[in-house]
Design a protein around this motif. Structure first.
Motif, PDB file in Angstrom:
ATOM      1  N   VAL A   1       0.843  -1.201   0.000  1.00 24.90           N
ATOM      2  CA  VAL A   1       0.000   0.000   0.000  1.00 24.90           C
ATOM      3  C   VAL A   1       0.880   1.253   0.000  1.00 24.90           C
ATOM      4  CG1 VAL A   1      -1.706   1.326   1.326  1.00 24.90           C
ATOM      5  CG2 VAL A   1      -1.968  -1.159   1.064  1.00 24.90           C
ATOM      6  N   VAL A   2       1.934   1.260   0.802  1.00 21.90           N
ATOM      7  CA  VAL A   2       2.854   2.398   0.846  1.00 21.90           C
ATOM      8  C   VAL A   2       3.497   2.601  -0.527  1.00 21.90           C
ATOM      9  CG1 VAL A   2       5.062   3.203   1.792  1.00 21.90           C
ATOM     10  CG2 VAL A   2       3.295   2.299   3.332  1.00 21.90           C
ATOM     11  N   ASP A   3       3.970   1.516  -1.138  1.00 24.15           N
ATOM     12  CA  ASP A   3       4.623   1.625  -2.443  1.00 24.15           C
ATOM     13  C   ASP A   3       3.677   2.150  -3.512  1.00 24.15           C
ATOM     14  OD1 ASP A   3       6.961   0.672  -1.317  1.00 24.15           O
ATOM     15  OD2 ASP A   3       6.708  -1.371  -2.087  1.00 24.15           O
ATOM     16  N   GLU A   4       2.433   1.693  -3.477  1.00 20.75           N
ATOM     17  CA  GLU A   4       1.481   2.097  -4.513  1.00 20.75           C
ATOM     18  C   GLU A   4       0.954   3.511  -4.321  1.00 20.75           C
ATOM     19  OE1 GLU A   4      -2.753   0.692  -6.506  1.00 20.75           O
ATOM     20  OE2 GLU A   4      -1.650  -0.721  -5.240  1.00 20.75           O
ATOM     21  N   HIS A   5       0.762   3.945  -3.048  1.00 21.13           N
ATOM     22  CA  HIS A   5       0.051   5.206  -2.806  1.00 21.13           C
ATOM     23  C   HIS A   5       0.899   6.323  -2.204  1.00 21.13           C
ATOM     24  CE1 HIS A   5      -3.592   3.323  -4.119  1.00 21.13           C
ATOM     25  NE2 HIS A   5      -3.343   2.310  -3.311  1.00 21.13           N
ATOM     26  N   ASP A   6       2.137   6.046  -1.800  1.00 20.28           N
ATOM     27  CA  ASP A   6       3.087   7.060  -1.352  1.00 20.28           C
ATOM     28  C   ASP A   6       2.507   8.058  -0.339  1.00 20.28           C
ATOM     29  OD1 ASP A   6       5.584   8.290  -1.284  1.00 20.28           O
ATOM     30  OD2 ASP A   6       5.122   9.613  -2.979  1.00 20.28           O
ATOM     31  N   PRO A   7       2.077   7.579   0.834  1.00 26.16           N
ATOM     32  CA  PRO A   7       1.514   8.500   1.826  1.00 26.16           C
ATOM     33  C   PRO A   7       2.580   9.413   2.430  1.00 26.16           C
ATOM     34  CG  PRO A   7       1.806   6.344   2.804  1.00 26.16           C
ATOM     35  CD  PRO A   7       2.131   6.199   1.336  1.00 26.16           C
ATOM     36  N   ALA A   8       2.137  10.595   2.856  1.00 29.99           N
ATOM     37  CA  ALA A   8       3.033  11.540   3.526  1.00 29.99           C
ATOM     38  C   ALA A   8       3.166  11.204   5.004  1.00 29.99           C
ATOM     39  CB  ALA A   8       2.502  12.960   3.364  1.00 29.99           C
ATOM     40  N   VAL A   9       2.166  10.517   5.556  1.00 31.48           N
ATOM     41  CA  VAL A   9       2.144  10.184   6.975  1.00 31.48           C
ATOM     42  C   VAL A   9       1.318   8.913   7.158  1.00 31.48           C
ATOM     43  CG1 VAL A   9       0.133  11.650   7.473  1.00 31.48           C
ATOM     44  CG2 VAL A   9       1.754  11.134   9.309  1.00 31.48           C
ATOM     45  N   ILE A  10       1.643   8.178   8.213  1.00 28.99           N
ATOM     46  CA  ILE A  10       0.892   6.970   8.551  1.00 28.99           C
ATOM     47  C   ILE A  10       0.298   7.156   9.941  1.00 28.99           C
ATOM     48  CG2 ILE A  10       1.041   4.488   9.026  1.00 28.99           C
ATOM     49  CD1 ILE A  10       3.279   4.331   6.928  1.00 28.99           C
ATOM     50  N   ALA A  11      -1.016   6.933  10.048  1.00 31.99           N
ATOM     51  CA  ALA A  11      -1.722   7.030  11.331  1.00 31.99           C
ATOM     52  C   ALA A  11      -2.167   5.636  11.742  1.00 31.99           C
ATOM     53  CB  ALA A  11      -2.929   7.956  11.201  1.00 31.99           C
ATOM     54  N   VAL A  12      -1.804   5.230  12.943  1.00 31.15           N
ATOM     55  CA  VAL A  12      -2.071   3.880  13.439  1.00 31.15           C
ATOM     56  C   VAL A  12      -2.907   3.978  14.711  1.00 31.15           C
ATOM     57  CG1 VAL A  12      -1.006   1.722  14.235  1.00 31.15           C
ATOM     58  CG2 VAL A  12       0.170   3.139  12.527  1.00 31.15           C
ATOM     59  N   GLU A  13      -3.878   3.066  14.847  1.00 26.56           N
ATOM     60  CA  GLU A  13      -4.662   3.052  16.078  1.00 26.56           C
ATOM     61  C   GLU A  13      -3.761   2.667  17.240  1.00 26.56           C
ATOM     62  OE1 GLU A  13      -7.939   0.166  17.779  1.00 26.56           O
ATOM     63  OE2 GLU A  13      -8.819   1.582  16.335  1.00 26.56           O
ATOM     64  N   ARG A  14      -3.818   3.465  18.297  1.00 25.53           N
ATOM     65  CA  ARG A  14      -3.027   3.198  19.496  1.00 25.53           C
ATOM     66  C   ARG A  14      -3.627   2.003  20.232  1.00 25.53           C
ATOM     67  NH1 ARG A  14      -2.567   8.202  22.910  1.00 25.53           N
ATOM     68  NH2 ARG A  14      -1.282   8.797  21.146  1.00 25.53           N
ATOM     69  N   VAL A  15      -2.785   1.061  20.566  1.00 28.41           N
ATOM     70  CA  VAL A  15      -3.230  -0.137  21.269  1.00 28.41           C
ATOM     71  C   VAL A  15      -3.534   0.226  22.713  1.00 28.41           C
ATOM     72  CG1 VAL A  15      -2.580  -2.469  21.982  1.00 28.41           C
ATOM     73  CG2 VAL A  15      -1.827  -1.588  19.772  1.00 28.41           C
TER      74      VAL A  15
END
Length: 189
Positions: free
Chosen positions: A63-77
């Motif tokens: 997904v990162v390779d295909e869409h080149d995001p500027a930032v990644i947001a992850v749900e905090r455990v």
């Protein structure tokens, strides 16, 4: 990726060992958003843990390779009653943050209640309410399915709306953001 005038591209990740939701949105300076990609990375529950984590990492990298995001947001455990479930979620979260680090992409974590408040204006909203608001914001004909995918999109929107946007300090607040800001002010008193 983000340009100085263009939208902010955010990859939201709802970590899970069996189903890891991924959602990419472009969020403009006026906080309007467009769906870029949504999906779920799945791993076989019967496979060894190292294979499952490798599968999740490969899916996130794709997904990162295909869409080149500027930032990644992850749900905090956060702590749950089911320790087995929270362990898998924490492992998948670590993989998401590892991929961000490998690629040099800034990452942030957000709690489930923070995401719900940013999207719906209510930190205890249920899954259906979050799905409905995500569909409305992204102008989708159907609710995003499964819930893991909708949660990933909600994470991406939350991050952009809560300060990830290039113009976050001068853009008007949405009603949900205003409610969240008011709740934060009250909590600090």
């Amino acid at each position: 990726m983000t340009t100085s005038r263009g939208p902010l591209r955010v990859l939201g990740i709802d970590p899970g060992l069996t189903r890891c939701g991924v959602g990419v949105v472009d969020v403009a300076r006026d906080r309007s958003a467009v769906l870029v990609h949504v999906g779920v990375v799945r791993s076989d529950a019967g496979a060894p843990i190292e294979e499952r984590l490798a599968t999740i990492a490969a899916g996130i990298r794709a997904v990162v390779d295909e869409h080149d995001p500027a930032v990644i947001a992850v749900e905090r455990v956060f702590a749950q009653h089911n320790r087995h479930s929270v362990m898998g979620t924490a492992q998948a979260s670590g993989i998401a943050l590892l991929v961000a680090g490998e690629r040099g992409i800034p990452a942030a974590t957000h709690t489930p209640s923070e995401v719900k408040a940013a999207i719906t204006g209510y930190g205890s909203a249920d899954k259906r309410q979050v799905q409905a608001m995500v569909a409305r914001v992204l102008r989708l004909d159907q609710l995003p399915q499964p819930a893991d995918a909708a949660d990933a999109l909600a994470l991406a929107l939350c991050h952009a709306w809560r300060g990830g946007s290039p113009a976050s300090s001068d853009a008007p607040l949405t009603p949900a953001q205003r409610a969240w800001a008011d709740a934060e002010r009250l909590a600090r008193r």
